[in-house]
Design a protein around this motif. Structure first.
Motif, PDB file in Angstrom:
ATOM      1  N   PHE A 319       0.904  -1.260  -0.133  1.00 15.64           N
ATOM      2  CA  PHE A 319       0.075   0.053  -0.102  1.00 15.64           C
ATOM      3  C   PHE A 319       0.777   1.514  -0.131  1.00 15.64           C
ATOM      4  CE2 PHE A 319      -2.380  -3.320   2.291  1.00 15.64           C
ATOM      5  CZ  PHE A 319      -3.364  -3.466   1.485  1.00 15.64           C
ATOM      6  N   PRO A 320       1.659   1.531  -0.979  1.00 10.90           N
ATOM      7  CA  PRO A 320       2.281   2.730  -1.170  1.00 10.90           C
ATOM      8  C   PRO A 320       1.588   3.920  -1.476  1.00 10.90           C
ATOM      9  CG  PRO A 320       2.952   1.291  -3.204  1.00 10.90           C
ATOM     10  CD  PRO A 320       1.771   0.719  -2.202  1.00 10.90           C
ATOM     11  N   TYR A 321       2.411   5.127  -1.492  1.00 12.43           N
ATOM     12  CA  TYR A 321       1.842   6.089  -2.070  1.00 12.43           C
ATOM     13  C   TYR A 321       1.776   6.203  -3.866  1.00 12.43           C
ATOM     14  CZ  TYR A 321       2.119   8.932   2.275  1.00 12.43           C
ATOM     15  OH  TYR A 321       2.078   9.205   3.359  1.00 12.43           O
ATOM     16  N   SER A 322       1.307   6.905  -4.404  1.00 12.38           N
ATOM     17  CA  SER A 322       1.186   6.617  -5.854  1.00 12.38           C
ATOM     18  C   SER A 322       2.510   6.643  -6.598  1.00 12.38           C
ATOM     19  CB  SER A 322       0.304   7.695  -6.621  1.00 12.38           C
ATOM     20  OG  SER A 322       0.965   9.085  -6.375  1.00 12.38           O
ATOM     21  N   TRP A 323       3.452   7.175  -6.048  1.00 11.82           N
ATOM     22  CA  TRP A 323       4.842   7.376  -6.749  1.00 11.82           C
ATOM     23  C   TRP A 323       5.708   6.053  -6.440  1.00 11.82           C
ATOM     24  CZ3 TRP A 323       9.795   7.075  -4.732  1.00 11.82           C
ATOM     25  CH2 TRP A 323       9.836   7.243  -3.094  1.00 11.82           C
ATOM     26  N   GLY A 324       5.120   5.212  -5.513  1.00 12.65           N
ATOM     27  CA  GLY A 324       5.772   3.903  -5.102  1.00 12.65           C
ATOM     28  C   GLY A 324       6.964   3.934  -4.199  1.00 12.65           C
ATOM     29  N   ASP A 328       4.935   2.379   2.015  1.00 16.43           N
ATOM     30  CA  ASP A 328       3.919   2.035   2.838  1.00 16.43           C
ATOM     31  C   ASP A 328       3.579   2.550   4.193  1.00 16.43           C
ATOM     32  OD1 ASP A 328       3.027  -1.180   1.139  1.00 16.43           O
ATOM     33  OD2 ASP A 328       5.234  -0.472   0.977  1.00 16.43           O
ATOM     34  N   GLY A 349      -6.855  -0.699   1.362  1.00 16.54           N
ATOM     35  CA  GLY A 349      -6.153   0.361   0.825  1.00 16.54           C
ATOM     36  C   GLY A 349      -6.247   1.621   1.339  1.00 16.54           C
ATOM     37  N   ARG A 372      -8.122   6.358  -0.694  1.00 14.05           N
ATOM     38  CA  ARG A 372      -7.098   5.379  -0.960  1.00 14.05           C
ATOM     39  C   ARG A 372      -5.707   5.872  -0.778  1.00 14.05           C
ATOM     40  NH1 ARG A 372      -9.262   0.696  -2.031  1.00 14.05           N
ATOM     41  NH2 ARG A 372      -7.455   0.154  -2.939  1.00 14.05           N
ATOM     42  N   LYS A 373      -4.659   5.245  -0.384  1.00 10.65           N
ATOM     43  CA  LYS A 373      -3.434   5.743  -0.061  1.00 10.65           C
ATOM     44  C   LYS A 373      -2.628   5.589  -1.359  1.00 10.65           C
ATOM     45  CE  LYS A 373       0.471   4.833   3.179  1.00 10.65           C
ATOM     46  NZ  LYS A 373       1.672   4.857   1.949  1.00 10.65           N
ATOM     47  N   ASN A 374      -3.020   4.790  -2.510  1.00 11.99           N
ATOM     48  CA  ASN A 374      -2.164   4.638  -3.579  1.00 11.99           C
ATOM     49  C   ASN A 374      -2.748   5.968  -4.522  1.00 11.99           C
ATOM     50  OD1 ASN A 374      -4.517   3.666  -4.625  1.00 11.99           O
ATOM     51  ND2 ASN A 374      -3.772   1.642  -5.103  1.00 11.99           N
ATOM     52  N   SER A 375      -3.836   6.373  -4.222  1.00  7.24           N
ATOM     53  CA  SER A 375      -4.682   7.576  -5.296  1.00  7.24           C
ATOM     54  C   SER A 375      -3.869   8.894  -4.950  1.00  7.24           C
ATOM     55  CB  SER A 375      -5.822   7.704  -4.915  1.00  7.24           C
ATOM     56  OG  SER A 375      -6.373   8.078  -3.561  1.00  7.24           O
TER      57      SER A 375
END
Length: 457
Positions: A319-324, A328, A349, A372-375
């Protein structure tokens, strides 16, 4: 006598009879000796057969030996030891080429190390000159406390001598017999800090660019409640590109950070995961690589003071941020203490916020949001409020969401933010300076901020 004469006569007759069929040659052989050759025609064979006899076979053998000798002398690819040596020549040339290449590489590495050594020597000289300059600078003189003048006759109000200004406190002007002694007690009262909503973010200010590829991503921090042996101006930095991230660099202040002169380099006992580290009360808090384990590293003792798994937290790309970047788990500090921003399988997420005990790392309370975290590209916490950033690459992006842990409510916001270098991999709130610290594509930058209620002085 008659017999000898008869034999001679027969020989002459035979010679005359066979003169047209026999021949005699004389010449030197290869050794230089005289050799006679006598040839007689065969009375039965008209011509010699084509198949070679012993003489032809011997001649062929000598010709073969002659060819071998010629081949050896000319360096040809003939059999035998000489041929084997000829076949080995390409391998020797390849080995020589490799040795020359390795020598050139070592020479280049030697030159690079010599340049780094010269750079370090120059830095050392600059630091020594700076130290000498600071030592030679006179200390600021404190204004001495002047005792009160003797009382005028009859007592009453004391007045300074003519032509001199009094530097005494007005409370000392009350006349009395003899001298007075002032005893002052100073009590430090912390100024109240007001917390409010984030209103605006200023222009990015660049402090330094990283020296190598290890600094493309990173995290830099300042302890808002620093303890001995490090002062409150100390700045800390971790470069987070690489397979063995364990170096923690310390700088005495922002000036030394901009110059690139660390005063302390610590080797952490375990590897760091990503850019989610923070500093608080003399300890570094970070996530151990490839795990959900949180570590509190005490700077004074240079040892691990506490470690604990963050319950159910995703790690290493779940569950990372959108930049990877394996972001997490993101740790941060604000006016209310130590926080962790992450997600779980149960939350599917969505961002989970947990307040942590700074001593034991135990979760004190948690909140589950609806975003959502990855958004989102990143997030930070100010005064117990979580703020998320929309994009890490757009030059002009937005802080697009705010979640208040006090009310357990979230709402969209629109606060402009600039990514000057178009790859922002870390944003954290620095409570000590009331700024945002960020790491934008090799560059260490900061932002001034404005809250709805400023600090009360």
């Amino acid at each position: 006598m008659f017999l000898l004469l008869l034999l001679s006569l027969c020989a002459l007759l035979l010679e005359g009879h066979a003169q047209d069929r026999a021949a005699l040659w004389r010449g030197n052989d290869r050794a230089g000796r005289c050799q006679y050759t006598f040839t007689v025609q065969s009375p039965t064979e008209t011509s010699c057969p084509q198949a070679g006899g012993p003489e032809l076979e011997g001649l062929k053998a000598r010709l073969s030996l002659l060819e071998v000798l010629v081949s050896r002398l000319s360096g040809g690819d003939a059999g035998g030891p000489q041929g084997a040596g000829s076949r080995g020549q390409p391998e020797l040339r390849d080995a020589l080429s490799k040795a020359v290449g390795e020598r050139n590489l070592l020479q280049g590495e030697k030159e690079r190390l010599e340049q780094e050594l010269q750079g370090l020597q120059r830095r050392m000289e600059e630091m020594m000159r700076e130290t000498e300059r600071l030592r030679s600078r006179p200390c600021p003189l404190h204004t001495p406390i002047v005792p009160p003048s003797p009382p005028v006759q009859g007592g009453g109000l004391l007045r300074p001598a003519a032509g001199k200004r009094s530097t005494q406190n007005s409370t000392w002007q009350i006349g009395s017999q003899g001298f007075q002694e002032l005893k002052a007690e100073v009590t430090e009262v912390p100024a109240p800090v007001g917390c409010g909503d984030l209103i605006s973010v200023g222009e990015p200010v660049t402090h330094r660019k990283a020296d190598n590829i290890e600094g493309k991503y990173g995290v830099w921090m300042q302890d808002p409640e620093a303890v001995s042996p490090y002062g409150p101006n100390m700045i800390w930095r971790i470069d987070t590109v690489g397979s063995d991230i364990r170096k923690l660099f310390g700088y005495d202040d922002m000036v030394q950070l901009s110059k690139g002169f660390p005063s302390k380099v610590l080797l952490l006992p375990e590897q760091v995961e990503s850019t989610g580290s923070t500093m608080y009360r003399g300890s570094l808090y970070y996530q151990r690589r490839r795990s959900r384990t949180l570590i509190r590293y005490d700077l004074a003792s240079e040892s691990t003071a506490a470690r604990r798994d963050l319950p159910h937290a995703g790690f290493h790309g779940q569950f990372p941020y959108s930049w990877g970047g394996y972001t997490d788990i993101d740790l941060s500090v604000d006016e209310q203490g130590l926080w962790a921003v992450y997600s779980t399988n149960k939350a599917k997420g969505a961002i989970v916020i947990s307040q942590l005990d700074p001593h034991s790392l135990e979760v004190k309370r948690s909140w589950e949001t609806q975003i959502r975290k990855n958004s989102v590209a990143n997030s930070f916490i100010i005064c117990g409020k979580l703020y998320t950033v929309a994009s890490y690459t757009a030059a002009n992006t937005m802080i697009n969401y705010m979640y208040d842990t006090e009310t357990s409510q979230g709402k969209p916001v629109s606060i402009p933010l600039k990514n000057k270098y178009h790859y922002n991999s870390m944003i954290d709130y620095n409570r000590a300076q009331r700024k945002l610290f960020a790491w934008d594509n090799f560059h260490i930058v900061s932002y001034d901020i404005r809250l709805s209620r400023q600090q009360v002085n």
